[in-house]
Design a protein around this motif. Structure first.
Motif, short mmCIF file in Angstrom:
data_model
loop_
_atom_site.label_atom_id
_atom_site.label_comp_id
_atom_site.label_asym_id
_atom_site.label_seq_id
_atom_site.Cartn_x
_atom_site.Cartn_y
_atom_site.Cartn_z
N THR A 407 -40.91 -44.24 20.61
CA THR A 407 -41.06 -42.94 19.86
C THR A 407 -39.84 -42.06 19.66
N ARG A 408 -38.97 -42.28 20.45
CA ARG A 408 -37.46 -41.40 20.40
C ARG A 408 -36.40 -42.38 20.11
N GLN A 409 -36.33 -43.61 20.67
CA GLN A 409 -35.15 -44.47 20.06
C GLN A 409 -35.77 -45.78 19.66
N PHE A 410 -36.01 -45.85 18.57
CA PHE A 410 -36.75 -46.95 17.83
C PHE A 410 -35.98 -48.35 17.88
N VAL A 411 -34.62 -48.46 17.90
CA VAL A 411 -34.12 -49.68 17.65
C VAL A 411 -34.31 -50.44 19.06
N ASN A 412 -34.84 -51.49 18.92
CA ASN A 412 -35.02 -52.35 20.19
C ASN A 412 -33.60 -53.05 20.67
N ASN A 413 -33.32 -52.56 21.96
CA ASN A 413 -32.16 -52.92 22.33
C ASN A 413 -32.29 -54.35 23.08
N ALA A 414 -33.18 -54.86 23.41
CA ALA A 414 -33.53 -56.16 23.82
C ALA A 414 -33.21 -57.24 22.76
N THR A 415 -33.48 -56.79 21.28
CA THR A 415 -33.40 -58.12 20.24
C THR A 415 -32.45 -57.36 19.16
N ARG A 416 -31.86 -56.74 19.40
CA ARG A 416 -30.76 -56.13 18.40
C ARG A 416 -29.42 -57.00 18.30
N ARG A 417 -29.06 -57.44 17.13
CA ARG A 417 -27.70 -58.32 17.26
C ARG A 417 -26.67 -57.46 16.57
N ASP A 418 -26.08 -56.52 17.03
CA ASP A 418 -24.99 -55.84 16.54
C ASP A 418 -24.00 -55.22 17.65
N TYR A 419 -23.98 -55.74 18.98
CA TYR A 419 -23.12 -55.28 19.93
C TYR A 419 -22.28 -56.68 20.37
N GLN A 420 -21.06 -56.62 20.61
CA GLN A 420 -20.26 -57.64 20.84
C GLN A 420 -20.78 -57.89 22.61
N VAL A 421 -20.64 -59.29 22.60
CA VAL A 421 -21.23 -59.65 24.12
C VAL A 421 -19.94 -59.99 24.99
N GLY A 422 -19.24 -59.78 24.56
CA GLY A 422 -17.54 -59.97 25.49
C GLY A 422 -17.62 -61.18 26.14
N SER A 423 -17.11 -60.73 27.59
CA SER A 423 -16.88 -62.04 28.27
C SER A 423 -17.88 -62.84 28.69
N THR A 424 -19.13 -62.25 28.70
CA THR A 424 -20.23 -63.21 29.16
C THR A 424 -20.49 -64.38 28.24
N PHE A 425 -19.37 -64.59 27.15
CA PHE A 425 -19.68 -65.71 26.17
C PHE A 425 -18.65 -66.84 26.75
N LYS A 426 -17.75 -66.30 27.67
CA LYS A 426 -16.67 -67.39 28.44
C LYS A 426 -17.52 -68.51 28.99
N PRO A 427 -18.72 -68.50 29.63
CA PRO A 427 -19.18 -69.56 30.22
C PRO A 427 -19.54 -70.74 29.21
N PHE A 428 -19.66 -70.42 28.06
CA PHE A 428 -19.85 -71.37 26.78
C PHE A 428 -18.76 -72.18 26.67
N VAL A 429 -17.63 -71.46 26.69
CA VAL A 429 -16.41 -72.24 26.71
C VAL A 429 -16.00 -73.26 27.60
N LEU A 430 -16.30 -72.80 28.72
CA LEU A 430 -16.16 -73.92 29.90
C LEU A 430 -17.28 -74.99 29.98
N ALA A 431 -18.46 -74.74 29.47
CA ALA A 431 -19.51 -75.76 29.44
C ALA A 431 -19.05 -76.54 28.21
N ALA A 432 -18.48 -76.04 27.21
CA ALA A 432 -18.17 -76.96 26.18
C ALA A 432 -17.06 -78.15 26.58
N ALA A 433 -16.02 -77.31 27.23
CA ALA A 433 -15.00 -78.15 27.96
C ALA A 433 -15.50 -79.30 28.80
N LEU A 434 -16.51 -78.94 29.55
CA LEU A 434 -16.89 -79.89 30.47
C LEU A 434 -17.85 -81.21 29.96
N ALA A 435 -18.62 -80.56 28.93
CA ALA A 435 -19.89 -81.43 28.11
C ALA A 435 -19.01 -82.65 27.26
#
Length: 827
Positions: A407-435
């Motif tokens: 009722t105070r902050q209505f945007v759902n921070n668990a499901t919103r898709r507008d903030y960069q994920v930063g280096s938490t994406f790096k494991p996907f690069v490593l997984a792609a290299a290995l796969a």
């Protein structure tokens, strides 16, 4: 010789008129009977037509023209008879239950404990003469531009919709306003042939008994506009806080646009859908101009009227509103039930959420984020938090944190898709290299032990030479030769940008999608910068992808619902098939590397969970968000702290928030993750990772006497190390900035042990000690101190709070850098 004609014995049959003989004797007497081939005489008086030969072969399957004609006539007779019977038998019924919609009930996974009820229906009926003509015309332009001149039924659209329903192709639009009104007020939203038939006949009768104005009035008063608003008057107050008479044309056009997808087109709740909303708004206004309901000049002068903030019902306060919002989105996006049908109420929805874990997540955020804010600090006004937790074994979302209060902050921070994920994406690069069995530019297999050049602003090299892209490391630190494992521990941008190029940016993108990142994620662009996390996936999306790694590369779509029913009848839920996204070896090797991040890298605060854990820190551009994404064998959880202006909604840097000079993923996010994981798994067995990892051969550090000639990622001659050259594959517009959260001395680390094949030994149940290096492995490169580079180094202790006594770091937005050098992404 006599001139008289010869006589025939007085036989009148042999004489012509006046006694003359016929010219052709055969015309006056029947032909002699012709013998039949078998000796019988043919029928006297006519020749028998020969019998038609029997149809043989494929001709027997082809209907004759008589059969086709008969079938057409029969079908026409049936249709006419059916129409007459339907018209006589189906009358206009009383209003359906949608006119007095009841509450939907949301319960926890136990099927008993109620989470929320969304039964406060907002409805107000008004006469048509209170609705301005411009608003009426906007609705017509959006839904049915020929309403006043057309029949009640759009035959083509109705037949198409009926056929798609029969063949299982789902919903089909194109109904007239009359049909939509009948569906809303008299029938229901279910997609069945019987309902379509009733809608057909009731619409025809209604069109005969009521005027177009009466039908339009009913439609405007019964349609659902989102925000729990039924009817144009309720929608006017829900979105703009005023009566419909006071709406401007642009505002009316926006409300008309909502009819197409009410909740999705709410730009305040779903800012990521703004582009689609503007396109729909333009479509409505252009239709008004086309039908002379609005002048082109007035249309060109209009600006989009941003609606007010939503004011949810108090019944949805706290986390309840976020949960209801997330579940509704899941149900509608997966086509389990459409939004209008769900809005009629009466559904009991059993979610996957577990009360113990949900309460633990709320408490962890409160203790590690909210309790550290102060009304005295201006920076704390922008702090937002979001989180999601998924069970890798079944893909169930077991906990969600959407914000401080719906009722105070209505945007759902668990499901919103507008903030960069930063280096938490790096494991996907490593997984792609290995796969994919990828190699470096010099054809060396990429493994955790592969060495890269980790120097600051090192230009990424492609097979044809320099790309011109030279990302900066956090604090401009030069790491020199460094292994992939060490580069992950320290989140070295130079290494991961080059690795993404070696693997292939498209392969990295495809692997991320295979792991669970939605294909339509904004800024998920196939370029070397993809490694640094400019993509804006949600916390739920990231948790789903990390859950795939936790489950050894097996991916299953996450779910929020285990059962939905109404009046005892259950709705079908979509099948959720488990598939292999990447090989077990690739997933387990990635997990092994991410364990190092927790045991001795930037994520040591996660050790507070008291469980074997793997994870990665990340920070968005200009510190606008800090992330920690991690998992145990039992739970994959992602925590994000975000900066957002409470008045404008604009993303803001988190400098000074929580009393810290800078926010990083190894601080509050990792601490929150640890507190939640410890509480959520309390009382359960401590399980270690059972890994089948492939570490790869140990590579010695390059001989300094040989210079950079032996370095695998040597820059091509003429490469632009400062990133000012033209790029063949430039980074996307959402390039993010990476941080290195500690410059700890690693020379004292324990060595990692390997077996004879180079595979990592499965973790034991305790699993909380640092993984050991292989015998003979070189110690990790020691990063230069902050003093040596002109800046003070952060040392992040196990608690995650940065320390240091030197000068305060300057916000990234205030630093001077070469225009062509993009920000790095902090871990």
């Amino acid at each position: 010789m006599s001139d008289e004609p010869p006589q025939h014995d007085g036989d009148p049959g042999q004489q012509g008129s006046g006694g003359w003989a016929p010219r052709d004797p055969s015309a006056a007497s029947p032909a002699a009977d012709t013998p039949h081939p078998n000796g019988a005489q043919a029928t006297k008086g006519r020749t028998k037509r020969p019998k038609r030969p029997k149809r043989t072969g494929w001709r027997r399957a082809v209907p004759t023209w008589r059969m086709v004609l008969g079938g057409v006539l029969l079908l026409a007779l049936l249709l006419v008879g059916g129409f007459i019977a339907g018209y006589q038998l189906i009358g206009i019924p009383a209003a359906n239950a949608a006119a007095t919609a009841e509450a939907n009930v949301y319960v926890y996974a136990d099927g008993k404990t109620v989470i929320a009820r969304d039964g406060e229906i907002n409805r107000e009926k008004i006469p048509l003469d209170r609705i301005p003509k411009t608003i009426q015309h906007a609705v017509l332009a959006a839904e049915d531009r020929d309403f006043y001149s057309e029949d009640a039924i759009d035959i083509k659209a109705t037949l198409r919709a009926g056929w798609n329903t029969v063949t299982g192709k789902g919903r089909q639009g194109g109904s007239t306003i009359t049909q939509q009104y009948v569906k809303n007020y008299y029938l229901g939203q279910e997609q069945t042939v019987i309902r379509k038939a009733k809608e057909f006949f009731i619409s025809i009768k209604l069109d005969r008994e009521k005027s177009k104005d009466e039908i339009l009035e009913g439609y405007l008063n019964t349609s659902y506009f989102g925000r729990n608003a039924y009817g144009i008057q309720a929608a006017s107050h829900a979105y703009y806080g005023k009566d419909v008479e006071d709406l401007g044309t642009g505002e009316g056009a926006y409300l008309a646009s909502l009819l197409n997808a009410p909740s999705s087109y709410d730009v305040v709740t779903h800012p990521e859908n703004r582009k689609a909303v503007l396109a729909r708004w333009d479509y409505v206004l252009d239709g008004m101009v086309e039908h002379d309901w609005l002048s082109a000049a007035d249309r060109d002068a209009m600006d989009f009227p941003v609606p007010d903030k939503a004011k949810p019902a108090t019944a949805l306060s706290g986390q309840r509103g976020y949960i209801v919002h997330a579940v509704e989105d899941y149900l509608t996006k997966n086509k389990i039930i459409d939004e209008s049908t769900l809005a009629t109420g009466g559904y009991r929805i059993t979610t996957t959420l577990q009360k113990k874990k949900q309460d633990a997540l709320v408490e962890a955020v409160q203790d590690n984020v909210l309790s550290k804010t102060s009304k005295e600090r201006e920076a704390d006004r922008i702090v937002r938090a979001g989180g999601a937790s998924i069970a890798p074994a079944n893909g169930h979302v077991v906990a969600l944190y959407g914000g401080i209060d719906y009722t105070r902050q209505f945007v759902n921070n668990a499901t919103r898709r507008d903030y960069q994920v930063g280096s938490t994406f790096k494991p996907f690069v490593l997984a792609a290299a290995l796969a994919n069995g990828s190699t470096t530019q010099k054809e060396r297999a990429i493994t955790p032990n592969t060495r890269y050049d980790g120097d600051n602003k090192r230009t990424v090299q492609s097979a044809t030479g320099s790309t011109g892209y030279a990302p900066a490391n956090e604090d401009d630190v030069d790491y020199g030769s460094i292994t992939v494992r060490e580069a992950t521990d320290k989140s070295v941008n130079a290494v991961y940008a080059q690795m993404a190029q070696d693997v292939g940016p498209q392969e990295v993108k495809d692997t991320a999608i295979a792991l669970g990142i939605p294909q339509d994620t904004p800024d998920l662009t196939a370029s070397p910068s993809i490694a640094l996390g400019p993509a804006t996936a949600s916390a739920v999306d990231m948790a789903s992808a990390y859950a795939t790694l936790a489950d050894h590369g097996r991916q299953r779509p996450y779910t929020l619902v285990v059962k939905i029913s109404k009046n005892g009848t259950e709705l079908d839920l979509p099948a959720r098939t488990t598939r292999r996204a990447i090989s077990r070896e690739a997933a387990d090797t990635t997990t092994s590397v991410l364990r190092s991040v927790v045991d001795g890298g930037t994520g040591t605060a996660a050790l507070g969970a008291g469980r074997p854990a793997a994870g990665k820190t990340g920070t968005a551009e200009e510190d606008r968000a800090a992330w920690f994404a991690g998992y145990t064998p039992d739970l994959a959880t992602v925590i994000a702290v975000m900066g957002q202006d409470p008045e404008t909604g604009v993303q803001k840097p988190l400098y000074g928030a929580l009393g810290l000079a800078r926010m990083n993923g190894g601080g509050a996010p990792a601490q929150t993750w640890a507190a939640y994981t410890k509480a959520a798994l309390e009382g359960s067995e401590v399980r270690g990772f059972e890994l089948e990892a492939e570490e790869g051969p140990v590579e010695p550090e390059p001989d300094e006497s040989e210079g950079e000639e032996e370095e695998d990622t040597e820059e091509a001659e003429g490469g632009d190390t400062q990133g000012t050259g033209e790029s063949d594959d430039p980074p996307g517009p959402g390039e993010s900035r990476d941080s290195r959260e500690d410059a700890r001395e690693d020379s004292g680390e324990e060595s990692r042990e390997e077996d004879g094949t180079g595979s990592r030994t499965p973790d034991g149940p305790s699993g909380v000690t640092h993984e050991q290096r292989a015998p003979g492995a070189a110690a990790p490169a020691v990063a230069p101190s902050r003093a040596a580079s002109g800046r003070e180094a952060d040392a992040v202790p196990a608690g995650g709070e940065p320390t240091g006594t030197g000068e305060e770091r300057v916000p990234a937005s205030d630093r001077t850098r070469d225009d062509a050098t993009l920000h790095a992404v902090r871990p």
